[in-house]
Design a protein around this motif. Structure first.
Motif, PDB file in Angstrom:
ATOM      1  N   MET A  79     -25.450  11.533   7.984  1.00 61.62           N
ATOM      2  CA  MET A  79     -26.166  12.712   7.510  1.00 61.62           C
ATOM      3  C   MET A  79     -27.648  12.619   7.844  1.00 61.62           C
ATOM      4  O   MET A  79     -28.260  13.611   8.237  1.00 61.62           O
ATOM      5  CB  MET A  79     -25.947  12.873   6.000  1.00 61.62           C
ATOM      6  CG  MET A  79     -26.398  14.202   5.471  1.00 61.62           C
ATOM      7  SD  MET A  79     -25.657  15.646   6.287  1.00 61.62           S
ATOM      8  CE  MET A  79     -23.956  15.506   5.812  1.00 61.62           C
ATOM      9  N   LEU A  80     -28.235  11.450   7.717  1.00 63.50           N
ATOM     10  CA  LEU A  80     -29.649  11.292   8.044  1.00 63.50           C
ATOM     11  C   LEU A  80     -29.902  11.547   9.526  1.00 63.50           C
ATOM     12  O   LEU A  80     -30.955  12.092   9.892  1.00 63.50           O
ATOM     13  CB  LEU A  80     -30.142   9.900   7.643  1.00 63.50           C
ATOM     14  CG  LEU A  80     -30.257   9.647   6.141  1.00 63.50           C
ATOM     15  CD1 LEU A  80     -30.578   8.188   5.860  1.00 63.50           C
ATOM     16  CD2 LEU A  80     -31.294  10.558   5.515  1.00 63.50           C
ATOM     17  N   THR A  81     -28.954  11.183  10.356  1.00 65.40           N
ATOM     18  CA  THR A  81     -29.070  11.477  11.782  1.00 65.40           C
ATOM     19  C   THR A  81     -29.048  12.986  12.014  1.00 65.40           C
ATOM     20  O   THR A  81     -29.827  13.513  12.812  1.00 65.40           O
ATOM     21  CB  THR A  81     -27.920  10.806  12.565  1.00 65.40           C
ATOM     22  OG1 THR A  81     -27.976   9.402  12.322  1.00 65.40           O
ATOM     23  CG2 THR A  81     -28.039  11.074  14.046  1.00 65.40           C
ATOM     24  N   ARG A  82     -28.186  13.690  11.302  1.00 64.41           N
ATOM     25  CA  ARG A  82     -28.092  15.152  11.442  1.00 64.41           C
ATOM     26  C   ARG A  82     -29.289  15.872  10.842  1.00 64.41           C
ATOM     27  O   ARG A  82     -29.580  17.001  11.210  1.00 64.41           O
ATOM     28  CB  ARG A  82     -26.822  15.656  10.751  1.00 64.41           C
ATOM     29  CG  ARG A  82     -25.548  15.222  11.477  1.00 64.41           C
ATOM     30  CD  ARG A  82     -24.317  15.671  10.754  1.00 64.41           C
ATOM     31  NE  ARG A  82     -24.265  17.120  10.650  1.00 64.41           N
ATOM     32  CZ  ARG A  82     -23.415  17.783   9.888  1.00 64.41           C
ATOM     33  NH1 ARG A  82     -22.533  17.118   9.173  1.00 64.41           N
ATOM     34  NH2 ARG A  82     -23.419  19.093   9.840  1.00 64.41           N
ATOM     35  N   LEU A  83     -29.975  15.243   9.924  1.00 67.02           N
ATOM     36  CA  LEU A  83     -31.087  15.899   9.222  1.00 67.02           C
ATOM     37  C   LEU A  83     -32.442  15.616   9.852  1.00 67.02           C
ATOM     38  O   LEU A  83     -33.467  15.829   9.214  1.00 67.02           O
ATOM     39  CB  LEU A  83     -31.107  15.452   7.752  1.00 67.02           C
ATOM     40  CG  LEU A  83     -29.974  15.964   6.897  1.00 67.02           C
ATOM     41  CD1 LEU A  83     -29.975  15.285   5.544  1.00 67.02           C
ATOM     42  CD2 LEU A  83     -30.073  17.474   6.735  1.00 67.02           C
ATOM     43  N   GLN A  84     -32.471  15.152  11.093  1.00 68.40           N
ATOM     44  CA  GLN A  84     -33.743  14.905  11.757  1.00 68.40           C
ATOM     45  C   GLN A  84     -34.467  16.230  11.956  1.00 68.40           C
ATOM     46  O   GLN A  84     -33.859  17.268  12.150  1.00 68.40           O
ATOM     47  CB  GLN A  84     -33.517  14.227  13.111  1.00 68.40           C
ATOM     48  CG  GLN A  84     -32.962  12.828  13.003  1.00 68.40           C
ATOM     49  CD  GLN A  84     -33.854  11.905  12.197  1.00 68.40           C
ATOM     50  OE1 GLN A  84     -35.071  11.887  12.363  1.00 68.40           O
ATOM     51  NE2 GLN A  84     -33.245  11.133  11.308  1.00 68.40           N
ATOM     52  N   GLY A  85     -35.752  16.198  11.872  1.00 68.03           N
ATOM     53  CA  GLY A  85     -36.562  17.391  12.066  1.00 68.03           C
ATOM     54  C   GLY A  85     -37.721  17.392  11.100  1.00 68.03           C
ATOM     55  O   GLY A  85     -37.776  16.623  10.144  1.00 68.03           O
ATOM     56  N   SER A  86     -38.658  18.291  11.362  1.00 68.75           N
ATOM     57  CA  SER A  86     -39.858  18.320  10.527  1.00 68.75           C
ATOM     58  C   SER A  86     -39.899  19.523   9.597  1.00 68.75           C
ATOM     59  O   SER A  86     -40.873  19.690   8.861  1.00 68.75           O
ATOM     60  CB  SER A  86     -41.098  18.317  11.422  1.00 68.75           C
ATOM     61  OG  SER A  86     -41.088  19.466  12.267  1.00 68.75           O
ATOM     62  N   ALA A  87     -38.863  20.350   9.599  1.00 73.48           N
ATOM     63  CA  ALA A  87     -38.822  21.503   8.686  1.00 73.48           C
ATOM     64  C   ALA A  87     -38.710  20.993   7.248  1.00 73.48           C
ATOM     65  O   ALA A  87     -38.075  19.975   6.979  1.00 73.48           O
ATOM     66  CB  ALA A  87     -37.646  22.410   9.018  1.00 73.48           C
TER      67      ALA A  87
END
Length: 190
Positions: A79-87
């Motif tokens: 899940m942490l891999t899928r949640l990458q981003g700065s939003a």
């Protein structure tokens, strides 16, 4: 005879449990109470929560929080891999996932919560603030536990040092006692 129908009704209510009770007996009739069943029927099943769908906002975030709490390390890493981003919504979702990870991830989760809490929709902020407070409570308890462990280790070291000193003093006392007995025996023989 009149007892049988009453008993049958009581058994029926007992078997039905809370299913027959209204979800919110004091709710105003103009607004139906939000339930998991009604939200799942309306399509609130986002695996990754966001801020876009106001109708499913709380349901999706609560479901994600529960999944994070129940998830294992492999689920959390994926899940942490899928949640990458700065939003802000991605960062807050990462905070939720990290908050249920290892103690080493708690600091990062708290930092993310604090940085992006104000960017969340107003309806979601109390839930996120509650989760942040709960996380801070766990961090505080872990800190106190570590402090107590440190004090216990220090106490154990002092106890071990005192035992060594006691053993050394006992040996010296035995030596002095032997010397005194030797002196007393010489005085008696003279």
């Amino acid at each position: 005879m009149r007892l049988r129908p009453l008993l049958a009704c009581a058994i029926g209510l007992w078997l039905a449990g809370c299913e027959l009770l209204p979800e919110s007996p004091f709710a105003q009739p103009s607004r139906p109470a939000l339930s998991v069943a009604s939200s799942s029927a309306s399509g609130c099943q986002a695996e990754i929560p966001g801020f876009a769908d106001e109708a499913c906002l709380l349901h999706d975030w609560v479901a994600f929080g529960l999944a994070s709490q129940r998830g294992d390390r492999a689920w959390r890493d994926a899940m942490l891999t899928r949640l990458q981003g700065s939003a802000a919504e991605r960062r807050l979702a990462r905070a939720v996932a990290l908050a249920w990870g290892s103690e080493g991830q708690w600091d990062q989760a708290a930092d993310l919560y604090k940085a992006d809490l104000a960017a969340a929709p107003v309806a979601l902020q109390p839930l996120l603030r509650y989760w942040l407070n709960e996380l801070e409570g766990r961090r505080s308890m872990a800190g106190r536990l570590e402090s107590v462990r440190g004090e216990l280790a220090g106490t154990e070291q002092r106890r071990a040092a005192l035992e060594e000193k006691n053993t050394a003093l006992a040996e010296k006392l035995e030596a002095l006692t032997a010397i005194e007995q030797s002196i007393n025996l010489r005085q008696q023989t003279e």
